[in-house]
Design a protein around this motif. Structure first.
Motif, PDB file in Angstrom:
ATOM      1  N   PRO A   1      29.970 -17.217  31.171  1.00  0.00           N
ATOM      2  CA  PRO A   1      30.141 -16.833  29.733  1.00  0.00           C
ATOM      3  C   PRO A   1      28.901 -16.570  29.118  1.00  0.00           C
ATOM      4  O   PRO A   1      28.887 -15.898  28.257  1.00  0.00           O
ATOM      5  CB  PRO A   1      30.949 -17.934  29.253  1.00  0.00           C
ATOM      6  CG  PRO A   1      31.638 -18.763  30.347  1.00  0.00           C
ATOM      7  CD  PRO A   1      30.749 -18.924  31.549  1.00  0.00           C
ATOM      8  N   ASN A   2      27.766 -17.303  29.414  1.00  0.00           N
ATOM      9  CA  ASN A   2      26.468 -17.136  28.639  1.00  0.00           C
ATOM     10  C   ASN A   2      25.731 -16.285  29.474  1.00  0.00           C
ATOM     11  O   ASN A   2      24.312 -15.941  29.219  1.00  0.00           O
ATOM     12  CB  ASN A   2      25.697 -18.520  28.460  1.00  0.00           C
ATOM     13  CG  ASN A   2      25.373 -18.980  29.993  1.00  0.00           C
ATOM     14  OD1 ASN A   2      25.617 -18.556  30.902  1.00  0.00           O
ATOM     15  ND2 ASN A   2      25.059 -20.304  29.562  1.00  0.00           N
ATOM     16  N   GLY A   3      26.190 -15.707  30.450  1.00  0.00           N
ATOM     17  CA  GLY A   3      25.225 -14.619  31.218  1.00  0.00           C
ATOM     18  C   GLY A   3      24.335 -15.051  32.407  1.00  0.00           C
ATOM     19  O   GLY A   3      24.074 -14.147  33.115  1.00  0.00           O
ATOM     20  N   ASN A   4      24.324 -16.567  32.428  1.00  0.00           N
ATOM     21  CA  ASN A   4      23.472 -17.054  33.536  1.00  0.00           C
ATOM     22  C   ASN A   4      24.362 -16.838  34.902  1.00  0.00           C
ATOM     23  O   ASN A   4      25.601 -16.693  34.909  1.00  0.00           O
ATOM     24  CB  ASN A   4      23.106 -18.506  33.259  1.00  0.00           C
ATOM     25  CG  ASN A   4      22.315 -18.697  32.262  1.00  0.00           C
ATOM     26  OD1 ASN A   4      21.516 -17.650  31.834  1.00  0.00           O
ATOM     27  ND2 ASN A   4      22.381 -19.882  31.585  1.00  0.00           N
ATOM     28  N   LYS A   5      23.706 -16.945  35.931  1.00  0.00           N
ATOM     29  CA  LYS A   5      24.184 -16.517  37.240  1.00  0.00           C
ATOM     30  C   LYS A   5      24.003 -17.584  38.359  1.00  0.00           C
ATOM     31  O   LYS A   5      22.874 -18.154  38.378  1.00  0.00           O
ATOM     32  CB  LYS A   5      23.729 -15.210  37.677  1.00  0.00           C
ATOM     33  CG  LYS A   5      24.057 -13.828  36.849  1.00  0.00           C
ATOM     34  CD  LYS A   5      23.273 -12.448  37.171  1.00  0.00           C
ATOM     35  CE  LYS A   5      23.269 -11.647  36.172  1.00  0.00           C
ATOM     36  NZ  LYS A   5      24.957 -11.249  35.982  1.00  0.00           N
ATOM     37  N   ILE A   6      24.849 -17.543  39.359  1.00  0.00           N
ATOM     38  CA  ILE A   6      24.603 -18.228  40.566  1.00  0.00           C
ATOM     39  C   ILE A   6      24.865 -17.313  41.743  1.00  0.00           C
ATOM     40  O   ILE A   6      25.842 -16.262  41.562  1.00  0.00           O
ATOM     41  CB  ILE A   6      25.044 -19.648  40.793  1.00  0.00           C
ATOM     42  CG1 ILE A   6      26.763 -19.543  40.632  1.00  0.00           C
ATOM     43  CG2 ILE A   6      24.600 -20.694  39.737  1.00  0.00           C
ATOM     44  CD1 ILE A   6      27.377 -20.701  40.905  1.00  0.00           C
ATOM     45  N   TYR A   7      24.464 -17.590  42.925  1.00  0.00           N
ATOM     46  CA  TYR A   7      24.887 -16.589  43.953  1.00  0.00           C
ATOM     47  C   TYR A   7      25.588 -17.678  44.955  1.00  0.00           C
ATOM     48  O   TYR A   7      24.847 -18.481  45.466  1.00  0.00           O
ATOM     49  CB  TYR A   7      23.849 -16.028  44.704  1.00  0.00           C
ATOM     50  CG  TYR A   7      24.127 -14.931  46.002  1.00  0.00           C
ATOM     51  CD1 TYR A   7      24.749 -14.031  45.939  1.00  0.00           C
ATOM     52  CD2 TYR A   7      23.485 -15.715  47.088  1.00  0.00           C
ATOM     53  CE1 TYR A   7      25.038 -13.495  47.023  1.00  0.00           C
ATOM     54  CE2 TYR A   7      23.798 -15.036  48.056  1.00  0.00           C
ATOM     55  CZ  TYR A   7      24.527 -13.873  48.260  1.00  0.00           C
ATOM     56  OH  TYR A   7      24.689 -12.941  49.323  1.00  0.00           O
ATOM     57  N   LEU A   8      26.673 -17.173  45.535  1.00  0.00           N
ATOM     58  CA  LEU A   8      27.465 -18.003  46.524  1.00  0.00           C
ATOM     59  C   LEU A   8      27.419 -17.104  47.879  1.00  0.00           C
ATOM     60  O   LEU A   8      28.149 -16.139  47.905  1.00  0.00           O
ATOM     61  CB  LEU A   8      28.880 -18.290  46.296  1.00  0.00           C
ATOM     62  CG  LEU A   8      29.283 -19.099  44.829  1.00  0.00           C
ATOM     63  CD1 LEU A   8      30.766 -19.125  44.745  1.00  0.00           C
ATOM     64  CD2 LEU A   8      28.620 -20.447  45.049  1.00  0.00           C
ATOM     65  N   PRO A   9      26.511 -17.548  48.931  1.00  0.00           N
ATOM     66  CA  PRO A   9      26.690 -16.714  50.182  1.00  0.00           C
ATOM     67  C   PRO A   9      27.969 -16.998  51.017  1.00  0.00           C
ATOM     68  O   PRO A   9      28.602 -17.958  50.825  1.00  0.00           O
ATOM     69  CB  PRO A   9      25.247 -17.325  50.762  1.00  0.00           C
ATOM     70  CG  PRO A   9      25.078 -18.723  50.405  1.00  0.00           C
ATOM     71  CD  PRO A   9      25.697 -18.584  48.663  1.00  0.00           C
ATOM     72  N   SER A  10      28.221 -15.807  51.670  1.00  0.00           N
ATOM     73  CA  SER A  10      29.467 -16.104  52.365  1.00  0.00           C
ATOM     74  C   SER A  10      29.104 -16.276  53.595  1.00  0.00           C
ATOM     75  O   SER A  10      28.413 -15.895  54.455  1.00  0.00           O
ATOM     76  CB  SER A  10      29.970 -14.293  52.525  1.00  0.00           C
ATOM     77  OG  SER A  10      30.917 -14.357  53.660  1.00  0.00           O
ATOM     78  N   GLY A  11      29.913 -17.525  53.933  1.00  0.00           N
ATOM     79  CA  GLY A  11      29.506 -18.261  55.433  1.00  0.00           C
ATOM     80  C   GLY A  11      31.066 -18.254  56.012  1.00  0.00           C
ATOM     81  O   GLY A  11      31.008 -18.865  57.227  1.00  0.00           O
TER      82      GLY A  11
END
Length: 215
Positions: A144-154
């Motif tokens: 909601p605040n614009g920060n991000k994470i990345y979840l790799p596909s495994g």
């Protein structure tokens, strides 16, 4: 090929900079972390923070290590017979170092997310499936605040090899099966290539990835 390489390199660099927005640092928004594990504040209602990488990974784009539910070591072949938690009556073990690989390997400030916490992520964030290159797929999660994470596909491992590696980012929670109470199943969280995300229930012996959280 050169254009593909440049695109992949640029996106990987972008993923590496996700940590910038989660630190209370100088005017540029960056303070070198005191530990190799970085927690991102996504602006969730609970205030829960999510790690930038998986257990066993050294970079955000790396898959990391597959674990059966509630186990502290990986293995070459995943099966019900080899699973120490399969058929065992267990409560939610988030933060319990006897079963929680995040708390066990990263320390007491980290743990596996619960079912309720992955549902909070689903209900408050946006999900965008991306292809880093012909070998790397995953999902950018924007809070909601614009920060991000990345979840790799495994995908996941039901034997020796991983299935759905290029089309499903699947992660264990610390919560046992809440759908029908099957002692052979536990709750996991997944995102498909079409940006669809939800939680489901999978056999505990299956090898799956783990993304830690922190208060």
């Amino acid at each position: 090929m050169k254009k593909l390489f440049l695109f992949s390199f640029g996106l990987i660099m972008t993923l590496s900079l996700f940590i910038v927005s989660c630190n209370n640092g100088d005017e540029d928004g960056y303070t070198p972390p005191a530990s190799p594990y970085v927690a991102v504040d996504l602006g969730l209602p609970s205030g829960l923070k999510w790690a930038t990488r998986n257990v066993g990974a050294f970079e955000p784009q790396e898959i990391g290590t597959y674990f059966a539910w509630g186990e502290l070591k990986s293995k070459e072949t995943f099966s019900a017979a080899a699973c120490t938690t399969y058929g065992k009556d267990m409560p939610d073990f988030s933060g319990d170092v006897n079963y929680d690989i995040a708390a066990y390997s990263w320390g007491s400030t980290w743990r596996m997310p619960t079912e309720a916490e992955v549902m909070e992520l689903k209900e408050n964030c946006t999900f965008e499936w991306v292809m880093l290159n012909v070998y790397l797929y995953g999902c950018i999660v924007t809070g909601p605040n614009g920060n991000k994470i990345y979840l790799p596909s495994g995908g996941f491992k039901a034997s020796e090899t991983a299935d759905f590696v290029d089309s499903e980012a699947a992660y264990w929670t610390s919560t046992p099966d809440t759908f029908n109470g099957d002692l052979g199943y536990a709750t996991f969280f997944y995102v498909y290539v079409n940006n669809f995300c939800n939680r489901g229930w999978m056999s505990r012996y299956v090898g799956m990835l783990v993304r830690p959280v922190s208060e």
